[in-house]
Design a protein around this motif. Structure first.
Motif, PDB file in Angstrom:
ATOM      1  N   UNK A  77       1.549  -4.148   7.903  1.00 19.76           N
ATOM      2  CA  UNK A  77       2.711  -4.380   7.252  1.00 19.76           C
ATOM      3  C   UNK A  77       2.472  -5.360   5.965  1.00 19.76           C
ATOM      4  N   UNK A  78       3.435  -5.289   5.178  1.00 18.30           N
ATOM      5  CA  UNK A  78       3.586  -6.029   3.918  1.00 18.30           C
ATOM      6  C   UNK A  78       4.958  -6.947   3.633  1.00 18.30           C
ATOM      7  N   UNK A  79       5.690  -6.772   4.629  1.00 14.75           N
ATOM      8  CA  UNK A  79       6.991  -7.380   4.508  1.00 14.75           C
ATOM      9  C   UNK A  79       7.373  -8.328   5.861  1.00 14.75           C
ATOM     10  N   UNK A  80       6.533  -8.529   6.743  1.00 14.49           N
ATOM     11  CA  UNK A  80       6.704  -9.486   7.943  1.00 14.49           C
ATOM     12  C   UNK A  80       7.292 -10.811   7.304  1.00 14.49           C
ATOM     13  N   UNK A  81       7.121 -11.392   6.327  1.00  9.79           N
ATOM     14  CA  UNK A  81       7.619 -12.594   5.812  1.00  9.79           C
ATOM     15  C   UNK A  81       8.967 -12.726   5.379  1.00  9.79           C
ATOM     16  N   UNK A  82       9.598 -11.488   5.634  1.00 13.33           N
ATOM     17  CA  UNK A  82      10.950 -11.174   5.358  1.00 13.33           C
ATOM     18  C   UNK A  82      11.879 -10.730   6.423  1.00 13.33           C
ATOM     19  N   UNK A  83      12.971 -11.454   6.636  1.00 16.89           N
ATOM     20  CA  UNK A  83      13.923 -10.796   7.662  1.00 16.89           C
ATOM     21  C   UNK A  83      14.418  -9.482   7.588  1.00 16.89           C
ATOM     22  N   UNK A  84      14.688  -8.935   8.733  1.00 15.39           N
ATOM     23  CA  UNK A  84      14.853  -7.227   8.470  1.00 15.39           C
ATOM     24  C   UNK A  84      16.129  -6.873   7.625  1.00 15.39           C
ATOM     25  N   UNK A  85      17.000  -7.447   7.685  1.00 16.89           N
ATOM     26  CA  UNK A  85      18.193  -7.506   7.020  1.00 16.89           C
ATOM     27  C   UNK A  85      17.724  -7.587   5.311  1.00 16.89           C
ATOM     28  N   UNK A  86      16.949  -8.343   4.984  1.00 15.42           N
ATOM     29  CA  UNK A  86      16.423  -8.532   3.529  1.00 15.42           C
ATOM     30  C   UNK A  86      15.396  -7.352   3.327  1.00 15.42           C
ATOM     31  N   UNK A  87      14.721  -6.981   4.032  1.00 12.69           N
ATOM     32  CA  UNK A  87      13.784  -5.998   3.997  1.00 12.69           C
ATOM     33  C   UNK A  87      14.619  -4.433   3.508  1.00 12.69           C
ATOM     34  N   UNK A  88      15.753  -4.441   4.327  1.00 12.48           N
ATOM     35  CA  UNK A  88      16.956  -3.353   4.183  1.00 12.48           C
ATOM     36  C   UNK A  88      17.556  -3.425   2.952  1.00 12.48           C
ATOM     37  N   UNK A  89      17.913  -4.415   2.478  1.00 11.67           N
ATOM     38  CA  UNK A  89      18.333  -4.485   0.937  1.00 11.67           C
ATOM     39  C   UNK A  89      17.590  -4.185  -0.109  1.00 11.67           C
ATOM     40  N   UNK A 139      10.043   0.156   9.333  1.00  6.03           N
ATOM     41  CA  UNK A 139      10.192  -1.258   9.148  1.00  6.03           C
ATOM     42  C   UNK A 139       8.726  -2.280   8.998  1.00  6.03           C
ATOM     43  N   UNK A 140       9.067  -3.072   8.218  1.00 12.56           N
ATOM     44  CA  UNK A 140       7.937  -4.275   7.664  1.00 12.56           C
ATOM     45  C   UNK A 140       6.970  -3.676   6.622  1.00 12.56           C
ATOM     46  N   UNK A 141       7.310  -2.433   6.277  1.00 11.19           N
ATOM     47  CA  UNK A 141       6.458  -1.735   5.034  1.00 11.19           C
ATOM     48  C   UNK A 141       7.599  -1.474   3.922  1.00 11.19           C
ATOM     49  N   UNK A 142       7.077  -1.144   2.768  1.00 15.60           N
ATOM     50  CA  UNK A 142       7.770  -0.851   1.705  1.00 15.60           C
ATOM     51  C   UNK A 142       8.342   0.433   1.556  1.00 15.60           C
TER      52      UNK A 142
END
Length: 465
Positions: free
Chosen positions: A91-103, A445-448
């Motif tokens: 995972x590369x984006x667990x430091x972001x909330x899921x809604x922010x990952x989606x945006x 989720x949690x990846x780019x």
């Protein structure tokens, strides 16, 4: 006439430290910051971070940097729930909330279309999020290391492994299987594969799970077919996890984990597990490609079916068909479906899956799409619908020319990489196709990574200059 203004690149060198503000996320997962317009890519950052970074690669138009310190954290940052986040390369984006990952993913799709193919006015639908961004993966591959570790590769290091006790993107049952394998391997004293000198026996353990059927496959990957104690491992697994329906031994004596297995032996149970997807049943073997997020794969099929608009009697071509996921779903309404796939075992599996589901109007053809597609058009004529789901590298210009030559009135393009989707779509638009919509879905989720489905209809062909 006054010459256009140009921005001189700042005189940076490798090793320089600079402070910048991250303004967005790029495909690949890194943050993007700027210094007087000069772009710098930085991993492990979030939009809004003020960060001190060290340049490690300096190019005329951009630089790549390592994060030294977040001097002022973004309000978007959150505490990663996984204790392995950071060193683990998963995972590369667990430091972001899921809604922010989606945006971020939706923005990446728009930016890829605009900047890589000048497709700025394309309708991009709101991204379809995962109902549960945790425990979603139905397949994981864990690696043995000579130091005794069993886990996932460290980020950017082929010869280093981060120890993983439990992975939050696979199920609790799969984590229990991982624990049994680790305990057996520790007690066995067997050597672990060394990626640098290519010695050692134990390489990987692959865990596959039927999210709908509950069946689990466990495959030990070794460099030789003789693994002392493997039947004891099979006994431990079936005792600890009654859902284990398949225990396999795969052999890979080559230097790379990515090489095809030379043999696969059944140690216990069957050589496959069963899975259900969109009302269809599939046999999943050790080397079978199958979408790793079952719940979102069902939504992906729904999107393809809806956009394709198959109503009955149509001829459908499915390029890069794999084990028949889209072919079989579309065959339920189409007149005839032809699946093209270069991987012969996948073609065999697609034929088996068609028989398993009682589908008799689907034909699967092995071979390179670039060569097989023109022959198919010559034999049966142009399709009413052409679906393609190429690998992450995209279809490429040579295949796109063959697709254009097939003269399908409608094309559905499924992609897991917006940066290769964009230029391929650009070629179709240049040949007279119009993009109706692009629909992103989050399968990872949690990846780019982000999946997209694009639908195109053939319009008037461009007139010669």
């Amino acid at each position: 006439m006054k010459p256009a203004a140009t921005h001189a690149r700042p005189s940076f060198r490798r090793g320089d430290e600079v402070t910048l503000v991250i303004d967005r996320l790029a495909y690949g997962g890194r943050g993007v910051g700027r210094i007087d317009g000069y772009v710098v890519f930085v991993p492990d950052t979030a939009p809004g971070d003020r960060a001190r970074v060290r340049l490690r690669r300096v190019k005329p138009s951009f630089a790549e940097a390592d994060l030294v310190e977040v001097e002022s954290p973004s309000a978007l940052r959150t505490v990663p729930p996984c204790p392995h986040f950071g060193p683990c390369g998963g995972c590369v984006w667990q430091h972001l909330g899921y809604a922010d990952q989606l945006r971020a993913k939706e923005s990446i799709v728009r930016e890829s279309l605009a900047h890589l193919a000048r497709l700025r006015d394309v309708e991009v639908g709101p991204i379809l999020e995962a109902a549960d961004p945790w425990a979603y993966r139905n397949k994981m591959e864990f690696t043995f290391h000579p130091d005794g570790t069993l886990g996932l590769h460290r980020r950017g290091a082929f010869d280093q492994v981060a120890p993983i006790d439990a992975c939050l993107i696979q199920s609790a049952e799969a984590n229990g299987v991982l624990r049994v394998v680790r305990e057996w391997a520790d007690a066995s004293g067997l050597s672990r594969y060394d990626a640098r000198d290519h010695t050692g026996l134990l390489r990987q353990v692959v865990i596959r799970e039927g999210k709908r059927t509950g069946e689990i496959m466990v495959a030990l990957i070794a460099t030789a077919p003789a693994v002392p104690g493997i039947r004891e491992l099979a006994g431990r697994l079936t005792a600890a996890a009654p859902r284990v329906a398949s225990v396999l031994l795969g052999v890979n004596p080559g230097p790379s984990d990515g090489l095809a297995l030379t043999t696969v032996a059944v140690i216990a149970g069957r050589p496959y597990i069963m899975e259900e997807l969109a009302g269809l049943r599939f046999r999943i073997g050790l080397e079978t490609f199958f979408q790793t997020n079952t719940a979102q794969a069902e939504r992906l099929i729904e999107v393809v079916e809806t956009l394709a608009g198959v109503g009955g009697g149509e001829t459908v071509y499915d390029l890069y068909c794999g084990v028949g996921t889209f072919s079989l779903a579309l065959a339920r309404r189409a007149g005839r479906v032809y699946g093209l796939e270069i991987v012969t075992p996948a073609v065999d599996a697609a034929r088996e899956n068609a028989a398993l589901n009682g589908i008799g109007n689907a034909e699967f053809i092995p071979g390179d799409v670039r060569r097989v597609l023109p022959d198919l058009v010559s034999r049966v004529g142009s399709p009413d619908l052409l679906v393609l789901d190429p690998p992450r590298s995209g279809a490429g210009s040579r295949v796109m020319r063959k697709i254009i030559g097939a003269n399908a009135p409608r094309i559905v393009y499924v992609s897991c990489n917006p940066t290769t989707l964009a230029p391929d779509l650009g070629e179709l638009v240049g040949a007279g196709y119009a993009i109706r919509t692009v629909q992103p879905l989050d399968l990872f989720p949690h990846t780019h990574h982000v999946e997209c489905v694009a639908i195109l209809d053939r319009g008037a062909l461009p007139q010669p200059a």
